[in-house]
Design an enzyme around this catalytic site. Structure first.
Site: not given
Ligand code: ATR
Length: 286
Positions: A139-141, A113, A76, A143, A25, A228, A97
């Site tokens: 994407g579909a996570g 976020d 999360k 984020a 991190s 991102i 988060n």
């Protein structure tokens, strides 16, 4: 002598990031830079907490003298379930988060976020004035959820999502209503027509991951491209966009801006994201 329970015996305010694993991190560098810059008696640590120990850890933040924590993978969603109160975005995407332990013993969960994403675009492309008709998200996570919800709250009419696993994109569309549409992953290049914004939220293009294979020809000339992924900072997607003359914003700013609300709550200063901080975080080693 009375000291706030959120201060260590030395008087330092404590905060940190919770993850599993957490050693990669960059949040300690982000917050550590600001603590030094603003000369604050604070400390920001890494807390490596296994999933089965998460509840005990978060519920004892007050006892541990920790003012609050950022939460990263894979915690999360589980953190959301443990909160006493959540803000609007966290509620919408069922993910937290940023956790703040309040003096009355209440755990407040927020999701910054989306704020980080929007602020990164605002600061990274100050002259960009889209009509906000259509954005395409890859994407579909987690984020992608935060980005999509943030775009809708920022007044975008349509968000088009393309994800390798179509059903995950459809889940987001089901959650967020008819302003979100889904196209097949195979159609991702053609799906760029008329989009004013392209955001990559997949891990493709990250160092060590496969390349993001997409053709940008159909993007309008005034479109902005945002990745991102920030390792590397200039992804192949951003380089291809630049080659086409499109405006680009890299992903580092989202990491920096999403940290601002937590820092302000815990350490009492609304911090500024600067070029010097970007360099510091990029140069930081584990
Ligand atoms: P996060 O919560 O950080 O967004 P995630 O849930 O693991 O992370 O999502 C990663 C995204 O990258 C997903 O959209 C994933 O697609 P799937 O939903 O199909 O798994 C996408 N992704 C990862 N590797 C990929 C690949 N090789 N090709 C296409 N998409 C990929």
């Amino acid at each position: 002598m009375s000291s706030s329970v959120n201060e260590s015996p030395g008087g330092k305010i404590l905060a940190g990031v919770v993850g599993w694993p957490v050693k990669h991190s960059r949040s300690p560098d982000v917050h550590g830079y600001w603590l030094g810059e603003y000369n604050i008696a604070g400390q920001y640590d890494r807390f490596e907490v296994a999933p089965d120990a998460l509840a005990e850890f978060l519920l004892s933040l007050g006892d541990r003298g920790i003012a609050g924590v950022n939460v990263t993978l894979p915690h999360k969603e589980a953190t959301f379930e443990l909160m006493d109160q959540v803000d609007e975005l966290a509620g919408k995407i069922a993910a937290v988060n940023t956790v703040t332990w309040r003096d009355n013993g209440i755990l407040l969960g927020t999701n910054t976020d989306g704020f980080g994403f929007l602020e990164n675009l605002r600061h990274g492309a100050p002259g960009w004035r889209p009509r906000k008709s259509l954005a395409t998200v890859l994407g579909a996570g987690g984020a992608a959820r935060a980005v999509t919800a943030a775009l809708l709250s920022d007044g975008w009419d349509q968000v088009r999502i393309s994800n390798r696993t179509r059903s995950r994109a459809e889940q987001i569309a089901d959650m967020m209503g008819k302003s979100v549409s889904v196209i097949d992953w195979a159609e991702r290049s053609q799906g760029l027509a008329e989009a004013e914004l392209l955001v990559n939220t997949t891990s493709l293009g990250m160092t060590g991951s496969a390349a993001l294979d997409i053709v940008l020809d159909d993007l309008p000339a005034k479109a902005l491209v945002n990745d991102i992924v920030y390792v590397p900072l200039r992804t192949e997607l951003l380089m291809a966009a630049e080659k086409r003359g499109l405006e680009i914003v890299d992903g580092l700013g989202m990491l920096l801006h999403q940290a601002r609300p937590g820092f302000k709550t815990w350490f009492g200063v609304d911090p500024e994201v600067t070029a010097a901080q970007r360099k510091y975080v990029l140069d930081a080693k584990d």
